[in-house]
Design a protein around this motif. Structure first.
Motif, PDB file in Angstrom:
ATOM      1  N   MET A  92      61.341  36.700  32.279  1.00 30.47           N
ATOM      2  CA  MET A  92      60.661  36.845  31.240  1.00 30.47           C
ATOM      3  C   MET A  92      59.117  36.403  31.602  1.00 30.47           C
ATOM      4  SD  MET A  92      60.316  34.302  27.633  1.00 30.47           S
ATOM      5  CE  MET A  92      60.004  32.990  28.627  1.00 30.47           C
ATOM      6  N   LEU A  93      58.722  35.448  32.423  1.00 28.31           N
ATOM      7  CA  LEU A  93      57.471  35.297  33.074  1.00 28.31           C
ATOM      8  C   LEU A  93      57.028  36.186  33.762  1.00 28.31           C
ATOM      9  CD1 LEU A  93      57.539  31.299  33.959  1.00 28.31           C
ATOM     10  CD2 LEU A  93      57.212  32.294  31.754  1.00 28.31           C
ATOM     11  N   VAL A  94      57.835  36.938  34.660  1.00 26.85           N
ATOM     12  CA  VAL A  94      57.377  38.196  35.551  1.00 26.85           C
ATOM     13  C   VAL A  94      56.905  39.225  34.691  1.00 26.85           C
ATOM     14  CG1 VAL A  94      58.394  39.570  37.164  1.00 26.85           C
ATOM     15  CG2 VAL A  94      59.156  37.369  37.432  1.00 26.85           C
ATOM     16  N   GLU A  95      57.963  39.412  33.660  1.00 26.68           N
ATOM     17  CA  GLU A  95      57.430  40.492  32.723  1.00 26.68           C
ATOM     18  C   GLU A  95      56.001  40.314  32.167  1.00 26.68           C
ATOM     19  OE1 GLU A  95      61.853  41.820  31.990  1.00 26.68           O
ATOM     20  OE2 GLU A  95      61.040  40.817  30.421  1.00 26.68           O
ATOM     21  N   GLY A  96      55.810  38.999  31.689  1.00 30.76           N
ATOM     22  CA  GLY A  96      54.705  38.787  30.928  1.00 30.76           C
ATOM     23  C   GLY A  96      53.213  39.103  31.873  1.00 30.76           C
ATOM     24  N   GLN A  97      53.465  38.581  33.088  1.00 29.20           N
ATOM     25  CA  GLN A  97      52.610  38.878  34.163  1.00 29.20           C
ATOM     26  C   GLN A  97      52.126  40.358  34.559  1.00 29.20           C
ATOM     27  OE1 GLN A  97      51.269  36.356  37.245  1.00 29.20           O
ATOM     28  NE2 GLN A  97      53.038  35.123  37.550  1.00 29.20           N
ATOM     29  N   ILE A  98      53.341  40.927  34.396  1.00 23.48           N
ATOM     30  CA  ILE A  98      53.211  42.413  34.540  1.00 23.48           C
ATOM     31  C   ILE A  98      52.619  43.123  33.520  1.00 23.48           C
ATOM     32  CG2 ILE A  98      54.506  44.615  34.801  1.00 23.48           C
ATOM     33  CD1 ILE A  98      56.549  43.175  36.488  1.00 23.48           C
ATOM     34  N   VAL A  99      52.908  42.628  32.491  1.00 19.48           N
ATOM     35  CA  VAL A  99      52.076  43.364  31.149  1.00 19.48           C
ATOM     36  C   VAL A  99      50.551  42.983  31.117  1.00 19.48           C
ATOM     37  CG1 VAL A  99      51.909  43.439  28.602  1.00 19.48           C
ATOM     38  CG2 VAL A  99      54.093  43.628  29.771  1.00 19.48           C
ATOM     39  N   GLY A 100      50.262  41.690  31.394  1.00 19.49           N
ATOM     40  CA  GLY A 100      48.796  41.219  31.701  1.00 19.49           C
ATOM     41  C   GLY A 100      48.176  42.067  32.809  1.00 19.49           C
ATOM     42  N   GLY A 101      48.743  42.311  33.913  1.00 15.96           N
ATOM     43  CA  GLY A 101      48.215  42.847  35.029  1.00 15.96           C
ATOM     44  C   GLY A 101      47.859  44.337  34.698  1.00 15.96           C
ATOM     45  N   VAL A 102      48.657  44.852  33.649  1.00 23.72           N
ATOM     46  CA  VAL A 102      48.567  46.310  33.407  1.00 23.72           C
ATOM     47  C   VAL A 102      47.228  46.513  32.546  1.00 23.72           C
ATOM     48  CG1 VAL A 102      49.372  48.274  31.804  1.00 23.72           C
ATOM     49  CG2 VAL A 102      50.929  47.266  33.538  1.00 23.72           C
ATOM     50  N   ALA A 103      47.049  45.455  31.676  1.00 22.11           N
ATOM     51  CA  ALA A 103      46.003  45.481  30.837  1.00 22.11           C
ATOM     52  C   ALA A 103      44.635  45.382  31.483  1.00 22.11           C
ATOM     53  CB  ALA A 103      45.932  44.320  29.771  1.00 22.11           C
ATOM     54  N   GLN A 104      44.739  44.558  32.777  1.00 25.46           N
ATOM     55  CA  GLN A 104      43.371  44.576  33.402  1.00 25.46           C
ATOM     56  C   GLN A 104      43.395  45.739  34.376  1.00 25.46           C
ATOM     57  OE1 GLN A 104      44.495  40.577  35.201  1.00 25.46           O
ATOM     58  NE2 GLN A 104      42.383  40.020  34.715  1.00 25.46           N
ATOM     59  N   GLY A 105      44.354  46.365  34.690  1.00 22.42           N
ATOM     60  CA  GLY A 105      44.274  47.511  35.486  1.00 22.42           C
ATOM     61  C   GLY A 105      43.745  48.781  34.558  1.00 22.42           C
ATOM     62  N   LEU A 106      44.211  48.740  33.202  1.00 22.26           N
ATOM     63  CA  LEU A 106      43.534  49.703  32.669  1.00 22.26           C
ATOM     64  C   LEU A 106      42.023  49.565  32.344  1.00 22.26           C
ATOM     65  CD1 LEU A 106      45.948  49.995  29.452  1.00 22.26           C
ATOM     66  CD2 LEU A 106      45.702  51.451  31.439  1.00 22.26           C
ATOM     67  N   GLY A 107      41.456  48.375  32.391  1.00 26.69           N
ATOM     68  CA  GLY A 107      40.018  48.185  32.529  1.00 26.69           C
ATOM     69  C   GLY A 107      39.447  48.821  33.297  1.00 26.69           C
ATOM     70  N   GLY A 108      40.058  48.626  34.705  1.00 26.09           N
ATOM     71  CA  GLY A 108      39.535  49.093  35.850  1.00 26.09           C
ATOM     72  C   GLY A 108      39.281  50.614  35.962  1.00 26.09           C
ATOM     73  N   ALA A 109      40.397  50.967  35.454  1.00 28.38           N
ATOM     74  CA  ALA A 109      40.641  52.506  35.568  1.00 28.38           C
ATOM     75  C   ALA A 109      39.916  53.270  34.489  1.00 28.38           C
ATOM     76  CB  ALA A 109      42.289  52.760  35.326  1.00 28.38           C
ATOM     77  N   LEU A 110      39.809  52.658  33.232  1.00 23.64           N
ATOM     78  CA  LEU A 110      39.117  53.369  32.170  1.00 23.64           C
ATOM     79  C   LEU A 110      37.918  53.037  31.335  1.00 23.64           C
ATOM     80  CD1 LEU A 110      42.277  54.612  30.197  1.00 23.64           C
ATOM     81  CD2 LEU A 110      41.128  55.898  31.662  1.00 23.64           C
ATOM     82  N   PHE A 111      37.484  51.633  31.744  1.00 24.68           N
ATOM     83  CA  PHE A 111      36.505  51.115  30.800  1.00 24.68           C
ATOM     84  C   PHE A 111      35.541  50.131  31.544  1.00 24.68           C
ATOM     85  CE2 PHE A 111      40.471  51.315  28.579  1.00 24.68           C
ATOM     86  CZ  PHE A 111      40.274  52.084  27.295  1.00 24.68           C
ATOM     87  N   GLU A 112      35.909  49.139  32.570  1.00 27.58           N
ATOM     88  CA  GLU A 112      35.029  48.130  32.772  1.00 27.58           C
ATOM     89  C   GLU A 112      34.307  48.563  34.140  1.00 27.58           C
ATOM     90  OE1 GLU A 112      37.118  44.322  33.165  1.00 27.58           O
ATOM     91  OE2 GLU A 112      38.687  45.257  32.197  1.00 27.58           O
ATOM     92  N   GLU A 113      33.048  48.364  33.926  1.00 24.32           N
ATOM     93  CA  GLU A 113      31.985  48.639  35.208  1.00 24.32           C
ATOM     94  C   GLU A 113      30.722  47.892  35.000  1.00 24.32           C
ATOM     95  OE1 GLU A 113      31.021  52.287  37.992  1.00 24.32           O
ATOM     96  OE2 GLU A 113      30.856  52.577  35.870  1.00 24.32           O
ATOM     97  N   PHE A 114      30.392  47.372  35.984  1.00 22.10           N
ATOM     98  CA  PHE A 114      29.142  46.913  36.174  1.00 22.10           C
ATOM     99  C   PHE A 114      28.170  47.673  36.801  1.00 22.10           C
ATOM    100  CE2 PHE A 114      32.091  42.742  36.835  1.00 22.10           C
ATOM    101  CZ  PHE A 114      31.383  41.976  35.576  1.00 22.10           C
ATOM    102  N   VAL A 115      27.218  47.979  35.692  1.00 23.02           N
ATOM    103  CA  VAL A 115      26.140  49.006  35.924  1.00 23.02           C
ATOM    104  C   VAL A 115      24.778  48.416  36.248  1.00 23.02           C
ATOM    105  CG1 VAL A 115      25.238  51.146  35.005  1.00 23.02           C
ATOM    106  CG2 VAL A 115      27.683  50.551  34.606  1.00 23.02           C
ATOM    107  N   TYR A 116      24.077  48.995  37.269  1.00 21.13           N
ATOM    108  CA  TYR A 116      22.681  48.546  37.588  1.00 21.13           C
ATOM    109  C   TYR A 116      21.786  49.699  37.289  1.00 21.13           C
ATOM    110  CZ  TYR A 116      24.627  44.451  39.575  1.00 21.13           C
ATOM    111  OH  TYR A 116      25.231  42.994  39.635  1.00 21.13           O
ATOM    112  N   ASP A 117      20.477  49.257  37.049  1.00 29.57           N
ATOM    113  CA  ASP A 117      19.466  50.415  36.847  1.00 29.57           C
ATOM    114  C   ASP A 117      18.842  50.465  38.345  1.00 29.57           C
ATOM    115  OD1 ASP A 117      17.585  48.516  37.138  1.00 29.57           O
ATOM    116  OD2 ASP A 117      16.825  48.353  35.049  1.00 29.57           O
TER     117      ASP A 117
END
Length: 783
Positions: free
Chosen positions: A666-691
């Motif tokens: 159960m804890l392993v699955e919870g860690q995996i689902v949380g990791g997927v959420a963070q991975g989606l951030g890096g794949a589709l949304f999150e980025e530090f942008v500079y001018d």
């Protein structure tokens, strides 16, 4: 969610709690509002520290004006670099990689600033809001210098006579030139991962004070690696480590970024020592996005040499790592990991990789969950997708032909990662692939996708194969004690960063000792109760601390049985066991036993117990390993693309993962689902942008976009235990980063598939703007 077939890698078959989905022990204070976060802690007469940060991206400091702040009646002090000139720059953790020393960061800038957000001064006040006002009164005059914002442009000058190319790393084995010359095809990809990082719910913070009654400096709020941080900060501020106690408390997520030693950690301790008052610092969200370490930003150019059947002869890779303005605690850990893990689970006879570690005028970069592996997996899997296209093979077939066969494990590679020789301990990747295809109903899924495409939908499926690493050693210890009521205490050097370490250690100790897991109390994250500890990082706690906990519990069990045999039961020790907290005779089932609390009471100091050994039912245990563990997995994503907006929607995500031994699925699955959420951030949304001036543009949640529950797809997890590690008795491998490593690769492949353009995705995150521009460009080129 499903739990795959179990295998037993332990010589001791007793497993009452290991492998079970028991509920977490650490949750009650967290769900009842009784957590001890550093923001909630206060001491009488404490000062509040506020950091004044550079607004220049690269400048020579002409002057820092503190006069207005000092004139304020609420000001208790202002420090600039001159006030802490006796403090050396922040140190690295032990590493064989040398040459980065000139790029370390001082706790307050001296003469030069190199990124927006760099600490240039700190102010102190009795009230946190007054401190914030004081910080606004401190101004800096600087001579602006040109900025460097890209790691793959020609290097510049970091300081006089010092290049911004801080380091060139190399790893290689085999004859890559011969592989390239003899190749039937050489396939090349050029891909980039954008700058993003872990964003814990709780911002960073620290509270330090001197306890004169014990002559000890205490620091609260030190997550992930309190022992290592204590030792490093003690060295920096000139105290004995024995005179400093660091306390972890509860933290709102670790994710790698909480393992760094930041200037603020040192400043708080130094201030407590100099002012002789408690000093507290808690950053706000803007500071967190501006100054907490960034990560991931790398460009990879990867060439694969293939024979006529599409089998790899070798891989030749280069990466450019954007280190930001300074090198802090983790040194070159991220590029080293990226280079060492890029070839993943594939049989690669020859390999050459060069990593250019370059400084830029951005926030310093370091580790974020799955450091280096998220990036390298994405690069390698982009190569395999490109090879599939060029050979006319399915994306599954090209991978199947190149996987390391089960019989080849343990599989050594003639190189090192993090100063450890690489030997993949065990695996059956082809077996996991077969189970994955069955579990996701691959043929049925392909038919569904084809039917939807026929109706005009842009829908696609992508996979990302990855080889992880865990159980980073070499040694960890634990102490287990049974009290006179039969309650068990486990003291570890691990940290609780949300992964469930208390529950997991309790499960392991309970089985080894023969008690109820709820009778086990796990103490962690305190340097005052255990001399050594290596914290929780690198997916190591379950393997290393779990191994040490098991050894300590077995030592206690042995002591209890030997003492009982000699003084309480008058039976040979081999006729005794501990079952449900009682010493029983195995040849007399049903006969009442002796509670282990009574054994502990009998072991109180006396001539008999002194003769027997150390009094008390207590023992230490140490676990040592020469190599890391290597779990592995496959991520599969199903996505749709809106051609009008460029938005990608992840409809479904599947993670197959062989963990060796899941202590608590159960804890392993919870860690995996949380990791997927963070991975989606890096794949589709999150980025530090500079001018173009080096001004960060992503310092609020309005600009730094994170996935929410609305963006999260259903996540199916298939856990298997087909390849337990031979490096520990339980076969454990670790799971902290299993959910994130392959996300970028799977999402990129799925988008390619959805839009029908092979190898279209070369940069993460795939924002709507980038994807819409790509579609527009492709449409124009097709006319």
């Amino acid at each position: 969610m499903k739990h795959g077939e179990r295998h037993n890698g332990d010589a001791n078959p007793r497993r009452r709690f290991v492998g079970q989905r028991v509920t977490r022990l650490e949750d009650p204070p967290l769900v009842t509002g009784r957590g001890t976060y550093v923001g909630n802690l206060n001491f009488p007469h404490q000062l509040h520290m506020r950091v004044v940060r550079s607004t220049y991206a690269n400048a020579i400091i002409r002057s820092i004006d503190t006069s207005a702040a000092l004139a304020h009646p609420g000001c208790r002090g202002v420090w600039t670099g001159a006030d802490v000139a006796d403090i050396p720059p922040i140190t690295f953790r032990p590493t064989s990689i040398q040459g980065l020393e000139p790029y370390r960061q001082f706790i307050l800038a001296r003469e030069r600033v190199r990124y927006v957000g760099e600490p240039i001064a700190v102010v102190f006040a009795d009230d946190p809001y007054v401190a914030e006002d004081l910080a606004d009164l401190v101004t800096m005059d600087g001579e602006q210098l040109p900025v460097i914002l890209s790691a793959d442009t020609p290097p510049g000058e970091f300081a006089t006579g010092l290049s911004t190319e801080a380091l060139v790393l190399r790893k290689n084995f085999g004859d890559i030139e011969a592989a390239l010359r003899g190749a039937f095809k050489v396939v090349e990809v050029d891909v980039q991962v954008g700058r993003h990082s872990g964003v814990p719910m709780e911002n960073r913070g620290a509270l330090a004070r001197i306890d004169h009654s014990r002559d000890v400096l205490e620091c609260y709020g030190q997550g992930k690696r309190p022992h290592a941080h204590r030792d490093a900060v003690a060295t920096l501020i000139g105290r004995s480590p024995a005179s400093m106690h660091f306390y972890e408390g509860h933290i709102g997520g670790g994710f790698g970024v909480r393992g760094e030693i930041y200037p603020e950690d040192v400043l708080v301790c130094l201030a407590a020592q100099r002012f002789d008052r408690p000093v507290k610092w808690v950053e706000d969200r803007r500071e967190n996005l501006l100054a907490c370490n960034h990560s991931r930003e790398q460009r990879h150019v990867v060439r694969g040499a293939f024979d006529e059947q599409g089998r790899l002869l070798g891989i030749d890779a280069k990466l450019w790592h954007d280190q930001g303005a300074y090198v802090r605690t983790h040194g070159a850990r991220v590029p080293d990991m990226a280079m060492g893990t890029l070839i993943g689970a594939y049989h690669v006879p020859s390999y050459r990789t060069v990593g250019y570690v370059r400084m830029t005028n951005k926030t310093p970069a370091a580790t974020y969950r799955s450091p280096g592996r998220f990036e390298s997996t994405y690069a390698c899997e982009r190569l395999m997708d490109a090879a599939a296209e060029q050979f006319g093979l399915s994306r599954i077939e090209i991978r199947r032909r190149n996987l390391i066969p089960k019989a080849a494990y343990p599989y050594a590679r003639a190189m090192e990662i993090l100063d450890h020789p690489v030997e993949l301990d065990s695996g059956d990747f082809a077996g996991l692939l077969d189970k994955t295809l069955v579990d996701i109903r691959w043929d049925e899924l392909q038919a569904q996708v084809a039917a939807r495409r026929a109706k005009g939908e842009l829908v696609g499926v992508g996979m990302g194969f990855f080889m992880e690493k865990g159980g980073l050693g070499p040694v960890d210890g634990a102490k287990v004690t049974v009290d006179t009521r039969g309650k068990v205490q486990v003291i570890t050097g691990a940290s609780s960063i949300g992964q469930g370490v208390e529950t997991v250690m309790a499960q392991i100790a309970a089985d080894a000792l023969g008690v109820e897991y709820r009778d086990v109390k796990v103490i962690h994250g305190r340097t005052d109760v255990l001399e050594y500890g290596i914290g929780s990082h690198a997916s190591r706690a379950t393997v290393m601390t779990g191994g040490a906990t098991r050894m300590a519990a077995l030592n206690v069990r042995r002591k209890a049985l030997e003492f009982a045999s000699r003084h309480l039961v008058e039976a040979p020790v081999e006729m005794l066991d501990i079952v449900e907290g009682q010493v029983v005779r195995v040849d007399r089932p049903g006969e009442p036993g002796i509670p282990i609390g009574k054994v502990a009471a009998a072991l109180a100091p006396s001539p008999a117990t002194v003769e027997f050994g150390n009094p008390g039912l207590t023992a230490e245990g140490w676990f040592e390993t020469a190599g890391m563990t290597h779990p592995y997995g496959i991520h599969t994503a199903v996505v749709t693309v809106d051609p009008d907006t460029g938005a990608t929607k992840v409809e479904r995500f599947h993670v197959a993962y062989d963990i060796g031994c899941a202590i608590n699925p159960m804890l392993v699955e919870g860690q995996i689902v949380g990791g997927v959420a963070q991975g989606l951030g890096g794949a589709l949304f999150e980025e530090f942008v500079y001018d173009e001036r080096g001004e960060p543009l992503s310092v609020t949640f309005a600009d730094y976009l994170m996935p929410t529950a609305n963006e999260m797809p259903p996540v199916d997890v298939l856990l298997t235990e087909d390849a337990p590690s031979p490096n520990n008795a339980l076969g454990m491998k670790g799971a902290g980063e299993a959910g994130i490593t392959g996300v970028g690769a799977a999402i990129a492949a799925a988008i390619d598939d959805a839009i029908g353009i092979p190898n279209a995705i070369t940069r993460l995150p795939v924002t709507p703007q980038r994807l819409k521009a790509l579609l527009k460009q492709h449409a124009a080129a097709s006319k």
